[in-house]
Design a protein around this motif. Structure first.
Motif, PDB file in Angstrom:
ATOM      1  N   LEU A 150       4.016  11.934   2.248  1.00  0.00           N
ATOM      2  CA  LEU A 150       2.926  12.247   1.537  1.00  0.00           C
ATOM      3  C   LEU A 150       2.568  11.090   0.656  1.00  0.00           C
ATOM      4  O   LEU A 150       1.721  11.210  -0.176  1.00  0.00           O
ATOM      5  N   ALA A 151       3.477  10.202   0.264  1.00  0.00           N
ATOM      6  CA  ALA A 151       3.164   9.162  -0.707  1.00  0.00           C
ATOM      7  C   ALA A 151       2.271   8.313  -0.329  1.00  0.00           C
ATOM      8  O   ALA A 151       1.580   8.141   0.787  1.00  0.00           O
ATOM      9  N   ARG A 152       1.385   7.569  -1.308  1.00  0.00           N
ATOM     10  CA  ARG A 152       0.372   6.918  -1.199  1.00  0.00           C
ATOM     11  C   ARG A 152       0.314   5.636  -2.181  1.00  0.00           C
ATOM     12  O   ARG A 152       0.933   5.848  -3.392  1.00  0.00           O
ATOM     13  N   VAL A 153      -0.433   4.724  -2.049  1.00  0.00           N
ATOM     14  CA  VAL A 153      -0.732   3.749  -3.106  1.00  0.00           C
ATOM     15  C   VAL A 153      -1.481   4.267  -4.318  1.00  0.00           C
ATOM     16  O   VAL A 153      -2.161   5.171  -4.036  1.00  0.00           O
ATOM     17  N   ALA A 154      -1.161   4.042  -5.479  1.00  0.00           N
ATOM     18  CA  ALA A 154      -1.808   4.638  -6.707  1.00  0.00           C
ATOM     19  C   ALA A 154      -3.496   4.317  -6.559  1.00  0.00           C
ATOM     20  O   ALA A 154      -3.785   3.327  -6.172  1.00  0.00           O
ATOM     21  N   ALA A 155      -4.108   5.449  -6.760  1.00  0.00           N
ATOM     22  CA  ALA A 155      -5.551   5.378  -6.522  1.00  0.00           C
ATOM     23  C   ALA A 155      -6.425   4.495  -7.861  1.00  0.00           C
ATOM     24  O   ALA A 155      -5.874   4.472  -8.900  1.00  0.00           O
ATOM     25  N   TYR A 156      -7.355   3.862  -7.375  1.00  0.00           N
ATOM     26  CA  TYR A 156      -8.194   3.480  -8.397  1.00  0.00           C
ATOM     27  C   TYR A 156      -9.071   4.636  -8.966  1.00  0.00           C
ATOM     28  O   TYR A 156      -9.018   5.869  -8.754  1.00  0.00           O
ATOM     29  N   PRO A 157      -9.314   4.385 -10.399  1.00  0.00           N
ATOM     30  CA  PRO A 157      -9.948   5.594 -11.113  1.00  0.00           C
ATOM     31  C   PRO A 157     -10.928   6.440 -10.302  1.00  0.00           C
ATOM     32  O   PRO A 157     -10.981   7.791 -10.493  1.00  0.00           O
TER      33      PRO A 157
END
Length: 316
Positions: A150-157
């Motif tokens: 379920l991991a993912r790259v940190a999102a843009y705001p």
């Protein structure tokens, strides 16, 4: 890739999920691994997106407190991840009532988990499914963060994310209230719930359903308001849930929290309370948590990994 497949002998099934089976395996040198066999052909694009995420992130992350990926191979039916073999997990340790915890033991498990999470966060990776069963334990006592499906790259705001992540008991309130914009602070909340569980030896907020999780969270920590969590009333599910939850609960005073965790020090309670802040912007980063007085100033020092309580599975 067939050469890799011939390197490993599967000797014992360790667990099975909907789309993957994990085996204990050995190679010609008698080294032990965990082989996660992910079924192909079950999805529109041939492979579950969670498998792609797990492979991608484990190829990128190298840290003593994150499970290691050693090899990858495929056949006509499965994608196989050859992982570090780990003998137990934190859930089994918490549930094994024959094991006695000391304050220094809890501090050691939290320290290792936060160090692994700090490495993920500084690599701009949100885990999004932290729970005791995903904190695996090596034979030398080291904690290893696992399961990056379920991991993912940190999102843009302004990027939209799904709120249906993190196992329910460890799910941050912004997710429970349907937020589509969130940060790595959801991992911090999950670590706070794990911290509480280590001290209590039972899950802190064990909701039976998503609605029950919201109601129980409010009962335990107080009903959030705009004063303590600016913007809470604008979250997608807030109005609907608040019409169903008729009773409002006050935020518990520090004295009540202390009674729940009678063996916890002031520094431990301060760190726990900060990790379980309603307002995500007020939760600590992994760095500030690691630099808290609980870890830096307070005695006892964390137990060395090799001296931590060990479950019976360590000898199997």
């Amino acid at each position: 890739m067939a050469a890799s497949a011939n390197k490993y002998k599967l000797i014992k099934k360790l667990g099975e999920g909907t789309y993957a089976v994990v085996y204990k395996a050995t190679d010609a040198q008698n080294n032990t691994y965990a082989v996660k066999r992910i079924k192909l052909g079950e999805f529109k694009d041939g492979i579950d997106i969670s498998a792609i995420r797990e492979l991608k992130f484990l190829q990128e992350i190298r840290h003593v407190n994150v499970i290691a990926l050693y090899d990858v191979y495929s056949d006509q039916e499965t994608l196989n991840l050859v992982l570090e073999f780990l003998v137990s997990d934190l859930e089994h340790i918490i549930q094994d009532k024959s094991l006695i915890f000391q304050t220094a033991d809890i501090k050691a498990w939290m320290l290792m988990s936060l160090r692994g999470l700090h490495h993920c966060h500084r690599s701009y990776i949100m885990h999004r499914d932290l729970k005791p069963s995903n904190l695996l334990i090596a034979a030398d006592g080291n904690i290893k963060i696992a399961d990056f499906g379920l991991a993912r790259v940190a999102a843009y705001p302004q990027e939209y994310l799904t709120p249906t992540v993190v196992t329910r008991w460890y799910r941050a309130p912004e997710l429970l209230l349907g937020s589509r914009h969130y940060t790595e602070s959801v991992d911090i909340w999950a670590m706070g719930a794990i911290f509480a569980e280590l001290m209590l030896r039972t899950p802190y907020i064990p909701g039976a359903s998503d609605f029950d999780q919201v109601e129980l969270t409010f009962r335990v920590l107080g009903t959030p308001t705009e004063e303590i969590w600016p913007g809470v009333s604008s979250l997608p599910l807030y109005d609907d849930l608040m019409t169903k939850i008729t009773q409002r609960h006050p935020v518990p005073p520090p004295s009540e929290i202390s009674l729940r965790f009678m063996a916890a020090s002031t520094a431990a309670l301060n760190l726990l309370n900060s990790m379980l802040e309603y307002d995500p912007s007020k939760r600590p980063t992994t760095e500030s948590a690691l630099l808290s007085p609980y870890f830096v100033e307070e005695l006892p020092r964390p137990t060395k990994p090799q001296n931590l309580p060990k479950p019976p599975s360590f000898s199997s």
